[in-house]
Design a protein around this motif. Sequence first.
Motif, PDB file in Angstrom:
ATOM      1  N   THR A  20       0.840  -1.194   0.000  1.00 25.79           N
ATOM      2  CA  THR A  20       0.000   0.000   0.000  1.00 25.79           C
ATOM      3  C   THR A  20       0.881   1.252   0.000  1.00 25.79           C
ATOM      4  O   THR A  20       2.076   1.186   0.312  1.00 25.79           O
ATOM      5  CB  THR A  20      -0.901   0.009   1.241  1.00 25.79           C
ATOM      6  OG1 THR A  20      -0.067  -0.001   2.424  1.00 25.79           O
ATOM      7  CG2 THR A  20      -1.799  -1.209   1.264  1.00 25.79           C
ATOM      8  N   LYS A 234      -5.432  -5.470   6.314  1.00 25.02           N
ATOM      9  CA  LYS A 234      -6.522  -5.232   7.263  1.00 25.02           C
ATOM     10  C   LYS A 234      -6.015  -4.536   8.524  1.00 25.02           C
ATOM     11  O   LYS A 234      -6.654  -3.607   9.031  1.00 25.02           O
ATOM     12  CB  LYS A 234      -7.186  -6.558   7.628  1.00 25.02           C
ATOM     13  CG  LYS A 234      -7.982  -7.196   6.494  1.00 25.02           C
ATOM     14  CD  LYS A 234      -8.615  -8.503   6.940  1.00 25.02           C
ATOM     15  CE  LYS A 234      -9.402  -9.154   5.815  1.00 25.02           C
ATOM     16  NZ  LYS A 234     -10.000 -10.451   6.220  1.00 25.02           N
ATOM     17  N   GLU A 236      -3.355  -2.649   8.793  1.00 27.48           N
ATOM     18  CA  GLU A 236      -2.981  -1.272   8.465  1.00 27.48           C
ATOM     19  C   GLU A 236      -4.213  -0.384   8.377  1.00 27.48           C
ATOM     20  O   GLU A 236      -4.207   0.755   8.867  1.00 27.48           O
ATOM     21  CB  GLU A 236      -2.223  -1.258   7.140  1.00 27.48           C
ATOM     22  CG  GLU A 236      -1.771   0.134   6.717  1.00 27.48           C
ATOM     23  CD  GLU A 236      -1.096   0.138   5.365  1.00 27.48           C
ATOM     24  OE1 GLU A 236      -1.649   0.719   4.417  1.00 27.48           O
ATOM     25  OE2 GLU A 236      -0.012  -0.463   5.265  1.00 27.48           O
ATOM     26  N   TYR A 237      -5.250  -0.911   7.742  1.00 28.69           N
ATOM     27  CA  TYR A 237      -6.491  -0.131   7.648  1.00 28.69           C
ATOM     28  C   TYR A 237      -7.088   0.130   9.033  1.00 28.69           C
ATOM     29  O   TYR A 237      -7.565   1.226   9.331  1.00 28.69           O
ATOM     30  CB  TYR A 237      -7.496  -0.870   6.775  1.00 28.69           C
ATOM     31  CG  TYR A 237      -8.828  -0.179   6.653  1.00 28.69           C
ATOM     32  CD1 TYR A 237      -8.986   0.918   5.812  1.00 28.69           C
ATOM     33  CD2 TYR A 237      -9.934  -0.613   7.383  1.00 28.69           C
ATOM     34  CE1 TYR A 237     -10.206   1.556   5.702  1.00 28.69           C
ATOM     35  CE2 TYR A 237     -11.157   0.030   7.278  1.00 28.69           C
ATOM     36  CZ  TYR A 237     -11.293   1.118   6.431  1.00 28.69           C
ATOM     37  OH  TYR A 237     -12.502   1.752   6.323  1.00 28.69           O
ATOM     38  N   LYS A 238      -7.029  -0.899   9.882  1.00 32.94           N
ATOM     39  CA  LYS A 238      -7.561  -0.742  11.237  1.00 32.94           C
ATOM     40  C   LYS A 238      -6.763   0.301  12.018  1.00 32.94           C
ATOM     41  O   LYS A 238      -7.322   1.128  12.738  1.00 32.94           O
ATOM     42  CB  LYS A 238      -7.537  -2.084  11.966  1.00 32.94           C
ATOM     43  CG  LYS A 238      -8.172  -2.036  13.360  1.00 32.94           C
ATOM     44  CD  LYS A 238      -8.054  -3.378  14.053  1.00 32.94           C
ATOM     45  CE  LYS A 238      -8.882  -4.426  13.352  1.00 32.94           C
ATOM     46  NZ  LYS A 238      -8.861  -5.717  14.090  1.00 32.94           N
ATOM     47  N   GLU A 241      -7.645   3.771  10.598  1.00 36.37           N
ATOM     48  CA  GLU A 241      -8.977   4.226  10.977  1.00 36.37           C
ATOM     49  C   GLU A 241      -9.161   4.304  12.486  1.00 36.37           C
ATOM     50  O   GLU A 241     -10.022   5.022  12.978  1.00 36.37           O
ATOM     51  CB  GLU A 241     -10.029   3.283  10.383  1.00 36.37           C
ATOM     52  CG  GLU A 241     -10.106   3.323   8.880  1.00 36.37           C
ATOM     53  CD  GLU A 241     -10.593   4.649   8.369  1.00 36.37           C
ATOM     54  OE1 GLU A 241     -11.462   5.245   9.033  1.00 36.37           O
ATOM     55  OE2 GLU A 241     -10.097   5.107   7.322  1.00 36.37           O
TER      56      GLU A 241
END
Length: 360
Positions: A20, A234, A236-238, A241
């Motif tokens: 990413t 997942k 990293e997104y968590k 956010e």
Amino acid sequence: MRRLQLDLQFFAGEKTEKATPKKRQDSRKKGQVAKSQDVNTAISLLAIFGFLFVGAAFMGKHILGFFRHSLQNYMLMPVTEANLKIIVLETMQQLIYILGPVMLVALLAGLAANYLQVGFLLTGEPLKPKLEKIDPIKGFKRIFALRALVELLKSILKIGFVGTATFIVLWSNIEEVLKLSFKSVSDALQTVGVLTLKMGLAASMALLFLALLDYLYQKYDFEKNIRMSKQDIKDEYKNAEGDPLIKSQMKQRQREMAMRRMMQEVPEADVVITNPTHYAIALKYDEEKLDAPYVVAKGVDYLAQKIKYIAGENEVTMVENRPLARALYDQAEIGDPIPEEFFKAVAEVLAYVYRVKNKL
């Protein structure tokens, strides 16, 4: 079922996804970029031999002048502390004139080569000591890894390409080489110098070709090393956010603060238009702030009852108008002026309120 769960965990942990943008940025901050050292070497050599091909005559004059001056003057000077200081200073000055331009060209070429590969990057992360670098087990793994074989192949190709390039230059100038024994010392040195520059340029271009191939390999290897698993993405997104529980708590606090601010505005309202049980809209008209009445609070059900309760305690006039209350709740937001189509209806309500309060 257990076997299926293990298989899913295995595939979730397998690094099959492209990195990413955040992963790339973090790797760049650590100094982990796609870079080939051979590109720096090839461009620096090409720049140095190119400069020598153009400025060799200038450097030759300085070198001959330095030797002539040394033999004519330094050899006849008595050995004293003052004379040694003069000799050292003058020698350093001549060396700067002779080698300074070459070193400057090499420096600029190295900076240009790095900039072409990775852009502007300034980090001290690679300089930090790491104990894993002296781990003998990992050292053996690096020795027998695929990268070691690639480096060995690159070294063999370098020797082959450089040897072939220099042989072609010598073979194409074989007549000049065979005539060296019949030339004077100055002419022979000049011929050797020209041939050396030609071989250097040819070898540099051959190395540049290999360096471009090595850069493509380094880029492929870098992309492979920074790959991520589905679970990494997942996580990293968590992290980006935030924890959903904490995030929901923050939103709840924000809603509570907004509700408190809204309730503080209700006592300043001119009128509260009600449903009468389900909706409540508090309006205020301040010609210095807005040209039209605006919404200071609105709510439905429990919140509507609370707005009416606060309005009753502060003697704010309440007017029952079911269609107007429902329409304003759907089409007007807190702090915004009412839509133009409601001007007439709201004006009649405000006129009634002003008559009640004897403000006309």
